[in-house]
Design an enzyme around this catalytic site. Structure first.
Site, mmCIF file in Angstrom:
data_model
loop_
_atom_site.group_PDB
_atom_site.id
_atom_site.type_symbol
_atom_site.label_atom_id
_atom_site.label_comp_id
_atom_site.label_asym_id
_atom_site.label_seq_id
_atom_site.Cartn_x
_atom_site.Cartn_y
_atom_site.Cartn_z
ATOM 1 N N GLY A 146 0.832 -1.212 0.000
ATOM 2 C CA GLY A 146 0.000 0.000 0.000
ATOM 3 C C GLY A 146 0.859 1.250 0.000
ATOM 4 C CG ASP A 147 0.469 3.719 2.327
ATOM 5 O OD1 ASP A 147 -0.653 4.235 2.211
ATOM 6 O OD2 ASP A 147 0.794 2.997 3.287
ATOM 7 C CE LYS A 197 -3.148 1.633 -4.097
ATOM 8 N NZ LYS A 197 -2.136 1.482 -3.063
ATOM 9 C CG HIS A 229 -5.845 6.208 -3.111
ATOM 10 N ND1 HIS A 229 -6.733 5.601 -3.956
ATOM 11 C CD2 HIS A 229 -5.149 5.209 -2.536
ATOM 12 C CE1 HIS A 229 -6.586 4.287 -3.888
ATOM 13 N NE2 HIS A 229 -5.629 4.031 -3.027
ATOM 14 C CB THR A 239 -6.495 -5.299 3.991
ATOM 15 O OG1 THR A 239 -7.726 -4.673 4.349
ATOM 16 C CG2 THR A 239 -6.472 -5.596 2.491
#
Ligand code: IMP
Length: 456
Positions: free
Chosen positions: A25-26, A29, A54, A269
């Site tokens: 993640g991070d 995107k 985001h 997740t």
């Protein structure tokens, strides 16, 4: 026969593309969804919920989006929250209001009537579970019972409720008061029975209120009044768009290594993050997607618990964290930082059928003398070049590094590949050769204009 796709079985002429994160993640995107939104007619979220964060910088203004697809920042594009997303209606309203205050038109937002609702009691449950596990770990630091380090946004409990069915609430149910009442009452009754022994003292109204059916109903009914007109059927909508020659962009939230099936389980997740999640999460078959842009940072970050073989615990790690503003968009937590792990990103490329790559945060590495990239792991069973998608097994792996020369020059002003220092280009070459996927974009800063578009 009024709809374009009837008798066709599949939507033929439009274009479907996806943007997905290749790490934890991070990866940045939001910036690429925003950029590609200009070339599409709709941007669609298919997984996750308000755990995602985001960031997009437009004309120097930073926008943080959690639930609303980043395409909302382009007027005239549909922003669709698909059925695979879990939606916190109050958070959604906050986000809509914040965007409206900043002059962004959110009238193109549509939420699937089959997306599941994150209820106040899901957030309370997420908190209680994490606190219990944290306490257990503190008592027995060597045990395996660690908390996941969730964002505490109720994501896991909401997906679990979806699987439980009898007590789940979908966005469409917000518009059916009788169904809503029956579901919420049942859900609160079940939870109150399960969690009563663990609830903190009477004074903690947040927890108690989240299990009070009438109060929950009042909050949801009020939210439904605001977002009711946005709640629609989205599967036929998407197929009609594709059949009519429209271009649809699917926006993955979180990161592939957090995928509930393919990530570093259990430190993941609760949704299908990889592109395979588009099918169940929107009703558009995954094979319909012709382009998959995989987003990766020039180094690794991770928030929450779970293994990260290349983690840096020294001053360099702190320097990268500060330069890269590596603090969570959703929770503000400092992100863990490490060298780029090409074994992990290679695995993510494979899972997603990645057709092109975007490299982000390369500018953050300016001034680092030597840059490491991980090309294998040492494990108790020997050396391997394959990823280990089990949280506890991966924790036993140590990285095999390839060391590359760094670059001193600041690169935020680069606009073409030839503006980049030789060693930065060398780094890019090693990454694309190792992964076997070409770069489409190199990002050298947060702004829209700080992007090298090298698509062939
Ligand atoms: P949850 O999604 O809140 O259940 O959290 C599970 C794990 O995924 C935790 O380690 C979170 O920090 C991580 N996580 C969830 N969403 C994101 C994201 O968008 N970026 C980074 N980490 C995330």
């Amino acid at each position: 026969m009024t709809n374009a796709h009837q008798n066709q079985g599949q939507s033929q002429s439009g274009i479907a593309s996806a943007v997905v994160g290749l790490q934890w993640g991070d990866e940045g995107k939001g910036k690429f969804v925003d950029l590609l939104a200009a070339e599409h007619d709709a941007v669609v979220r298919y997984n996750g919920g308000a755990n995602a964060g985001h960031s997009v910088v437009v004309n120097g203004d930073r926008f943080s989006l959690h639930l609303i697809p980043s395409g909302i920042l382009h007027s005239g594009k549909l922003a669709i929250i698909g059925n695979g997303v879990v939606v916190d209606p109050e958070k959604l309203i906050d986000e809509m209001d914040n965007l409206a205050k900043r002059g962004i038109d959110t009238s193109s937002l549509i939420v699937s009537d089959r997306a599941h609702v994150v209820m106040p009691y899901h957030k309370a449950e997420d908190e209680i579970r994490e606190d219990l596990f944290k306490a257990a770990r503190n008592e027995s630091p060597k045990g395996n019972l660690s908390e996941i380090g969730t964002t505490r946004r109720g994501i896991g409990p909401a997906y679990a409720e979806k699987a439980q069915r009898a007590t789940a609430v979908r966005m469409g149910d917000l518009l059916r008061p009788e169904v809503l009442k029956e579901r919420v009452t049942k859900a609160c009754t079940v939870r109150a029975a399960m969690f009563r022994p663990y609830l903190p003292g009477e004074q903690d109204h947040g927890m108690y209120e989240s299990l009070h059916a009438e109060k929950v109903l009042a909050r949801m009914t009020s939210a439904a009044g605001r977002i009711g007109p946005r709640i629609k059927e989205t599967t036929y909508l998407l197929h009609d768009m594709l059949a009519g020659g429209k271009r649809v962009l699917f926006e993955g939230a979180n990161g592939t290594l957090l995928d509930v099936d393919h990530g570093t389980y259990p430190f993941v997740t609760a949704s299908s993050v990889a592109v395979g999640g588009v099918g169940p999460g929107t009703g558009v078959p995954t094979q319909r997607i012709s382009k998959v842009l995989g987003i990766m940072k020039a180094y690794s970050t991770r928030v929450g618990a779970g293994p990260m073989p290349t983690e840096l615990f020294d001053e360099l790690g702190q320097r990268i964290r500060d330069r890269g503003r590596e603090y969570g968009t959703t929770t503000g937590r400092p992100r863990r930082v490490g060298w780029l792990d090409l074994v992990a990103t290679g695995y993510a490329c494979m899972l997603n059928g990645t057709t092109g790559l975007a490299l982000t945060m390369l500018d953050v590495l300016a001034g680092v003398d030597q840059i490491n990239v991980c090309v294998g792991y040492r494990t108790p069973q020997g050396e391997t070049r394959r990823f280990i998608p089990d949280g506890f097994e991966l924790a036993k792996a140590t990285p095999v590094f390839k060391t590359l020369p760094g670059f001193k020059e600041e690169i935020g002003g680069a606009r073409t590949m030839t503006d980049l220092p030789t060693n930065a280009r060398g780094f890019i070459d090693v990454v694309q050769e190792t992964l076997g996927v070409p770069f489409d974009f190199i990002s050298v800063g947060p702004g829209r204009e700080q992007t090298l578009d090298i698509r062939r």
